[in-house]
Design a protein around this motif. Structure first.
Motif, mmCIF file in Angstrom:
data_model
loop_
_atom_site.group_PDB
_atom_site.id
_atom_site.type_symbol
_atom_site.label_atom_id
_atom_site.label_comp_id
_atom_site.label_asym_id
_atom_site.label_seq_id
_atom_site.Cartn_x
_atom_site.Cartn_y
_atom_site.Cartn_z
ATOM 1 N N ASN A 38 -1.711 11.189 -9.426
ATOM 2 C CA ASN A 38 -0.743 12.238 -9.121
ATOM 3 C C ASN A 38 0.555 11.634 -8.599
ATOM 4 N N VAL A 39 1.658 12.105 -9.129
ATOM 5 C CA VAL A 39 2.987 11.756 -8.631
ATOM 6 C C VAL A 39 3.465 12.974 -7.855
ATOM 7 N N ARG A 40 3.866 12.757 -6.616
ATOM 8 C CA ARG A 40 4.220 13.867 -5.736
ATOM 9 C C ARG A 40 5.709 13.900 -5.433
ATOM 10 N N SER A 41 6.188 15.045 -5.003
ATOM 11 C CA SER A 41 7.614 15.238 -4.732
ATOM 12 C C SER A 41 8.055 14.616 -3.412
ATOM 13 N N GLY A 42 7.124 14.162 -2.602
ATOM 14 C CA GLY A 42 7.426 13.521 -1.326
ATOM 15 C C GLY A 42 6.293 12.592 -0.945
ATOM 16 N N PRO A 43 6.436 11.878 0.170
ATOM 17 C CA PRO A 43 5.462 10.864 0.566
ATOM 18 C C PRO A 43 4.245 11.403 1.311
ATOM 19 N N GLY A 44 3.451 12.204 0.613
ATOM 20 C CA GLY A 44 2.242 12.724 1.240
ATOM 21 C C GLY A 44 1.487 13.665 0.336
ATOM 22 N N THR A 45 0.225 13.868 0.662
ATOM 23 C CA THR A 45 -0.633 14.734 -0.147
ATOM 24 C C THR A 45 -0.287 16.211 0.002
ATOM 25 N N GLY A 46 0.530 16.550 0.997
ATOM 26 C CA GLY A 46 0.961 17.934 1.169
ATOM 27 C C GLY A 46 2.117 18.325 0.267
ATOM 28 N N TYR A 47 2.705 17.347 -0.407
ATOM 29 C CA TYR A 47 3.810 17.616 -1.333
ATOM 30 C C TYR A 47 3.245 18.004 -2.703
ATOM 31 N N SER A 48 4.022 18.741 -3.470
ATOM 32 C CA SER A 48 3.556 19.200 -4.778
ATOM 33 C C SER A 48 3.455 18.055 -5.786
ATOM 34 N N VAL A 49 2.537 18.210 -6.727
ATOM 35 C CA VAL A 49 2.375 17.256 -7.823
ATOM 36 C C VAL A 49 3.435 17.574 -8.868
ATOM 37 N N VAL A 50 4.253 16.575 -9.228
ATOM 38 C CA VAL A 50 5.314 16.802 -10.206
ATOM 39 C C VAL A 50 4.922 16.309 -11.597
ATOM 40 N N ARG A 51 3.987 15.374 -11.650
ATOM 41 C CA ARG A 51 3.437 14.909 -12.928
ATOM 42 C C ARG A 51 2.231 14.032 -12.634
ATOM 43 N N VAL A 52 1.535 13.608 -13.674
ATOM 44 C CA VAL A 52 0.357 12.758 -13.532
ATOM 45 C C VAL A 52 0.539 11.539 -14.418
ATOM 46 N N LEU A 53 0.336 10.358 -13.841
ATOM 47 C CA LEU A 53 0.452 9.123 -14.617
ATOM 48 C C LEU A 53 -0.833 8.874 -15.394
ATOM 49 N N ALA A 54 -0.690 8.430 -16.614
ATOM 50 C CA ALA A 54 -1.838 8.115 -17.455
ATOM 51 C C ALA A 54 -2.515 6.841 -16.983
ATOM 52 N N GLU A 55 -3.797 6.702 -17.314
ATOM 53 C CA GLU A 55 -4.520 5.465 -17.039
ATOM 54 C C GLU A 55 -3.755 4.300 -17.663
ATOM 55 N N GLY A 56 -3.705 3.188 -16.957
ATOM 56 C CA GLY A 56 -3.023 2.006 -17.477
ATOM 57 C C GLY A 56 -1.522 1.981 -17.266
ATOM 58 N N SER A 57 -0.987 2.977 -16.573
ATOM 59 C CA SER A 57 0.460 3.018 -16.329
ATOM 60 C C SER A 57 0.900 1.919 -15.370
ATOM 61 N N LYS A 58 2.158 1.543 -15.494
ATOM 62 C CA LYS A 58 2.811 0.652 -14.542
ATOM 63 C C LYS A 58 3.992 1.414 -13.971
ATOM 64 N N VAL A 59 4.272 1.163 -12.681
ATOM 65 C CA VAL A 59 5.353 1.895 -12.025
ATOM 66 C C VAL A 59 6.334 0.931 -11.355
ATOM 67 N N PRO A 60 7.616 1.301 -11.348
ATOM 68 C CA PRO A 60 8.582 0.541 -10.564
ATOM 69 C C PRO A 60 8.476 1.011 -9.112
ATOM 70 N N ILE A 61 8.818 0.164 -8.179
ATOM 71 C CA ILE A 61 8.900 0.590 -6.781
ATOM 72 C C ILE A 61 10.337 0.341 -6.325
ATOM 73 N N TYR A 62 11.084 1.431 -6.154
ATOM 74 C CA TYR A 62 12.485 1.330 -5.750
ATOM 75 C C TYR A 62 12.622 1.184 -4.241
ATOM 76 N N CYS A 63 11.723 1.841 -3.506
ATOM 77 C CA CYS A 63 11.675 1.715 -2.057
ATOM 78 C C CYS A 63 10.328 2.262 -1.604
ATOM 79 N N GLN A 64 9.990 2.043 -0.342
ATOM 80 C CA GLN A 64 8.715 2.510 0.202
ATOM 81 C C GLN A 64 8.953 3.189 1.539
#
Length: 107
Positions: A38-64
């Protein structure tokens, strides 16, 4: 099982359209094998899911940034990775090779 692992959902891959030259230097990290994340709209499980990444996906990390603590395949962490504007994933599902921050803190 973490709330950020889903068994069924529409999978959407990471788009690289519109990547600027500066963003091209960002490292992409794999998500845990066999996970649709799950990709969320903010940094927590209380934020809404905006999309779902497929198995095997790679992600960039712009900040943490700190957020909800989540237990996942790569440990338990409160670190959330910003992978696009307004899109966050729990770092406990991303193989960064570190238990700490690997990118700058989000401002």
């Amino acid at each position: 099982m973490s709330v950020d692992r889903v068994e069924e959902a529409e999978s959407v891959g990471v788009s690289e359209a519109g990547v600027t030259a500066a963003a091209a230097a960002v490292t992409y990290y794999p998500i845990a094998p066999g996970v649709r994340l799950n990709v969320r709209s903010g940094p927590g499980t209380g934020y809404s899911v905006v999309r779902v990444l497929a198995e095997g996906s790679k992600v960039p990390i712009y900040c943490q940034t700190p957020g909800t603590t989540v237990a996942g395949p790569y440990g338990t962490s409160n670190i959330w990775d910003n992978i696009a504007s307004g899109e966050y994933v729990s770092d406990s599902y991303v193989h960064t090779g570190s238990d700490g921050y690997v990118a700058s803190r989000c401002s």
